[in-house]
Design a protein around this motif. Structure first.
Motif, short mmCIF file in Angstrom:
data_model
loop_
_atom_site.label_atom_id
_atom_site.label_comp_id
_atom_site.label_asym_id
_atom_site.label_seq_id
_atom_site.Cartn_x
_atom_site.Cartn_y
_atom_site.Cartn_z
N LEU A 90 -23.63 -62.26 5.56
CA LEU A 90 -22.24 -61.94 5.89
C LEU A 90 -22.24 -61.36 7.30
CD1 LEU A 90 -19.35 -61.65 4.64
CD2 LEU A 90 -20.00 -59.34 3.99
N GLU A 91 -21.67 -62.09 8.24
CA GLU A 91 -21.71 -61.59 9.61
C GLU A 91 -20.33 -61.64 10.27
OE1 GLU A 91 -26.15 -62.51 11.18
OE2 GLU A 91 -24.99 -64.22 10.46
N THR A 92 -19.29 -61.56 9.44
CA THR A 92 -17.94 -61.64 10.01
C THR A 92 -17.62 -60.35 10.75
OG1 THR A 92 -16.95 -60.70 8.05
CG2 THR A 92 -17.16 -63.10 8.10
N ARG A 93 -16.67 -60.43 11.65
CA ARG A 93 -16.26 -59.24 12.41
C ARG A 93 -15.72 -58.16 11.49
NH1 ARG A 93 -12.87 -61.10 17.59
NH2 ARG A 93 -12.07 -59.02 17.23
N ASP A 94 -14.98 -58.59 10.45
CA ASP A 94 -14.41 -57.62 9.50
C ASP A 94 -15.51 -56.81 8.83
OD1 ASP A 94 -12.06 -58.69 10.10
OD2 ASP A 94 -11.61 -59.53 8.12
N ALA A 95 -16.57 -57.52 8.41
CA ALA A 95 -17.67 -56.85 7.70
C ALA A 95 -18.36 -55.87 8.64
CB ALA A 95 -18.66 -57.88 7.18
N VAL A 96 -18.63 -56.31 9.86
CA VAL A 96 -19.31 -55.45 10.83
C VAL A 96 -18.45 -54.21 11.12
CG1 VAL A 96 -20.03 -55.30 13.26
CG2 VAL A 96 -20.71 -57.27 11.86
N GLU A 97 -17.16 -54.43 11.22
CA GLU A 97 -16.24 -53.33 11.54
C GLU A 97 -16.28 -52.23 10.47
OE1 GLU A 97 -12.79 -51.05 12.16
OE2 GLU A 97 -12.74 -52.50 10.53
N LEU A 98 -16.51 -52.64 9.21
CA LEU A 98 -16.56 -51.66 8.11
C LEU A 98 -17.73 -50.68 8.27
CD1 LEU A 98 -15.74 -53.94 5.05
CD2 LEU A 98 -14.31 -52.12 5.98
N MET A 99 -18.74 -51.07 9.03
CA MET A 99 -19.91 -50.21 9.21
C MET A 99 -19.59 -48.97 10.06
SD MET A 99 -22.21 -51.63 7.39
CE MET A 99 -20.82 -51.90 6.32
N TYR A 100 -18.36 -48.91 10.56
CA TYR A 100 -17.94 -47.76 11.37
C TYR A 100 -16.92 -46.89 10.63
CZ TYR A 100 -20.53 -50.39 14.78
OH TYR A 100 -21.56 -51.06 15.41
N HIS A 101 -16.67 -47.21 9.34
CA HIS A 101 -15.72 -46.42 8.55
C HIS A 101 -16.45 -45.27 7.86
CE1 HIS A 101 -12.02 -49.15 8.43
NE2 HIS A 101 -12.86 -49.68 9.30
N CYS A 102 -16.87 -44.32 8.64
CA CYS A 102 -17.61 -43.17 8.08
C CYS A 102 -17.42 -42.02 9.05
CB CYS A 102 -19.09 -43.53 7.96
SG CYS A 102 -20.15 -42.15 7.50
N CYS A 103 -17.16 -40.83 8.51
CA CYS A 103 -16.99 -39.69 9.41
C CYS A 103 -18.25 -38.82 9.42
CB CYS A 103 -15.74 -38.89 9.05
SG CYS A 103 -15.71 -38.34 7.35
N THR A 104 -19.37 -39.38 8.97
CA THR A 104 -20.69 -38.72 8.99
C THR A 104 -20.63 -37.29 8.44
OG1 THR A 104 -20.46 -37.94 11.26
CG2 THR A 104 -21.48 -40.08 10.98
N CYS A 105 -19.81 -37.12 7.39
CA CYS A 105 -19.61 -35.76 6.87
C CYS A 105 -20.75 -35.29 5.98
CB CYS A 105 -18.30 -35.69 6.11
SG CYS A 105 -18.32 -36.67 4.59
N ASP A 106 -21.58 -36.23 5.50
CA ASP A 106 -22.72 -35.90 4.61
C ASP A 106 -22.28 -35.43 3.23
OD1 ASP A 106 -24.72 -36.66 6.28
OD2 ASP A 106 -25.68 -34.70 6.42
N ALA A 107 -21.01 -35.63 2.85
CA ALA A 107 -20.60 -35.23 1.50
C ALA A 107 -21.41 -36.03 0.47
CB ALA A 107 -19.11 -35.47 1.30
N CYS A 108 -21.70 -37.30 0.79
CA CYS A 108 -22.48 -38.12 -0.15
C CYS A 108 -23.85 -37.50 -0.42
CB CYS A 108 -22.60 -39.56 0.36
SG CYS A 108 -22.93 -39.72 2.11
N ARG A 109 -24.46 -36.96 0.61
CA ARG A 109 -25.81 -36.38 0.43
C ARG A 109 -25.79 -35.22 -0.57
NH1 ARG A 109 -29.14 -35.24 5.56
NH2 ARG A 109 -30.41 -36.96 4.89
N GLU A 110 -24.69 -34.49 -0.61
CA GLU A 110 -24.60 -33.34 -1.53
C GLU A 110 -24.81 -33.76 -2.98
OE1 GLU A 110 -24.33 -30.08 -0.91
OE2 GLU A 110 -24.58 -30.68 1.18
N TRP A 111 -24.44 -35.01 -3.29
CA TRP A 111 -24.49 -35.46 -4.69
C TRP A 111 -25.60 -36.48 -4.93
CZ3 TRP A 111 -21.38 -32.37 -7.25
CH2 TRP A 111 -20.31 -31.80 -6.56
N CYS A 112 -26.22 -36.95 -3.87
CA CYS A 112 -27.12 -38.10 -4.00
C CYS A 112 -28.48 -37.71 -4.59
CB CYS A 112 -27.34 -38.73 -2.62
SG CYS A 112 -28.44 -40.14 -2.71
N PRO A 113 -28.92 -38.38 -5.66
CA PRO A 113 -30.23 -38.05 -6.22
C PRO A 113 -31.37 -38.42 -5.28
CG PRO A 113 -29.27 -39.95 -7.35
CD PRO A 113 -28.22 -39.41 -6.42
N PHE A 114 -31.11 -39.33 -4.33
CA PHE A 114 -32.15 -39.72 -3.36
C PHE A 114 -32.07 -38.89 -2.08
CE2 PHE A 114 -31.00 -43.73 -5.60
CZ PHE A 114 -32.20 -43.97 -6.23
#
Ligand code: SF4
Ligand code: SF4
Length: 397
Positions: A90-114
């Motif tokens: 999948l190399e569409t512009r839309d897909a690539v653009e989604l890779m920038y939808h993150c505010c790097t807040c690290d909230a995910c890390r708080e809950w992530c078992p890894f």
């Protein structure tokens, strides 16, 4: 030697012919390779796959998902798309653009078992996007702007100060553009502490936005320059108002081969040290204030108590705690350049956080020039340093 993990395959095939057994085992053992890109990637593919296969356990706390209501931008959703991009499916512009939808807040890390931070995993993915020359235009423009001006925002004033001193005050892009009040507050605090501090004549961005967006080569240019200038200043301590600058100097520079030979402090660490040692004494500030923990300060640097200790040490200040605080804070919306690439999403995150904070007090205090700027668009918001400086002048506004 077959690992015990796969022993059940052998049992299941025990009645098949030898050639079938060999073919099945070979296919099973080699199958994983088909899910990995053939080329070497900057992305940590093992982590990307683990996250892509996860039932999205942390998604309830992802502010971008909450704002966009689109599973594709959930933490695991982004990693599933990243996997498709990395494997060339999948190399569409839309897909690539989604890779920038993150505010790097690290909230995910708080809950992530890894212990994954999708914000961090995305850096490698974005690096691969840079290598494949498919960077979205608005992201390239940010890099071009930084390379031309050496700052994320337009500087609105030139700092006036010594060029050498035991303490170097690294102002950061936001203070140099929209945070003059913070620079003046820090000046008052340094003076009260009897410190002859230095500032850089032509301060460059620390380079964190470049690293975050996957422009690793450009980041190294900035890191080399800034590290060299810090060395030339002869300082023993660098004090940063911006948590991202502090994190970059404390952690990212050493990890990327640019260690600083000096102590690095966030402004709240410096101020709380000055208060503890009785070097500065705050005056009164008779207000009810709610403290907003900046994501980078609380989660990347683990600094949650110093700002509170400073605020609690100010006579008359009544400190209120929001429901989401310390490492469970919520993003102000301006993390990770999201507000530059997707301002509508960022503004919705900001609104939500502002409402949460205003339930507790009309006066918001934070310890990050960018959070202050985001939350302050429609209300009364201060940096901790401003409150301290105001109190020292007994300047209740
Ligand atoms: S960051 Fe961790 S918890 Fe969140 S989706 Fe990925 S693997 Fe699962
Ligand atoms: S770092 Fe924050 S915005 Fe990015 S995926 Fe994790 S929770 Fe969502």
């Amino acid at each position: 030697m077959m690992s015990r993990k796969y022993a059940w395959v052998k049992d299941a095939l025990s009645h098949a012919s030898l050639s079938t057994k060999v073919r099945a085992m070979k296919h099973f053992m080699m199958g994983k390779k088909e899910y990995l890109p053939k080329r070497k990637t900057a992305a940590d593919m093992d982590a990307v796959i683990k996250c892509a296969l996860c039932p999205n356990m942390c998604k309830f706390d992802c502010p971008v998902l909450e704002a966009e209501k689109n599973e594709a931008v959930s933490p695991s959703g982004k990693m599933r798309i990243a996997h498709f991009i990395e494997t060339g499916r999948l190399e569409t512009r839309d897909a690539v653009e989604l890779m920038y939808h993150c505010c790097t807040c690290d909230a995910c890390r708080e809950w992530c078992p890894f212990d994954f931070s999708v914000g961090d995993l995305l850096k490698g993915v974005r690096r691969d996007i840079v290598i494949s020359h498919t960077v979205p235009e608005e992201v390239s423009r940010l890099r071009d702007h930084l390379e031309q001006t050496h700052t994320m925002d337009e500087r609105t004033y030139a700092p006036d100060g010594r060029k050498n001193g035991d303490i170097l005050y690294f102002m950061g892009c936001t203070v140099l553009s929209e945070g003059r009040a913070i620079a003046e507050a820090m000046d008052a605090i340094f003076r009260a502490a009897g410190e002859e501090y230095a500032v850089m004549e032509d301060e460059w961005c620390c380079g964190a936005p470049l690293h975050n967006l996957g422009f690793f080569d450009e980041f190294h240019t900035f890191a080399r320059h800034v590290a060299e200038k810090i060395g030339e200043s002869g300082c023993r301590t660098v004090v940063c108002s911006c948590p991202t600058c502090a994190h970059t100097f404390k952690n990212l520079y050493p990890e990327t081969g640019h260690p600083l030979q000096v102590e690095v402090l966030h402004a709240t660490e410096y101020i709380s040290r000055m208060l503890d040692e009785g070097i500065i004494t705050p005056g009164k500030f008779e207000r009810e204030c709610v403290y907003h923990d900046p994501c980078t300060l609380a989660r990347k640097l683990g600094i949650t108590e110093e700002p509170r200790a400073v605020l609690k040490g100010i006579p008359g200040l009544q400190l209120r705690e929001p429901h989401f605080s310390r490492n469970h804070t919520r993003c102000c919306g301006r993390g990770g350049q999201l507000w530059r690439t997707n301002p509508r999403v960022a503004e919705s995150i900001t609104e939500k956080r502002r409402e949460e904070l205003e339930e507790h007090a009309a006066c918001i205090v934070t310890a990050c020039p960018t959070c202050r700027e985001a939350l302050g668009a429609h209300g009364e918001v201060y940096d901790v340093s401003e409150i301290v400086a105001l109190s020292m002048g007994d300047g209740n506004e």
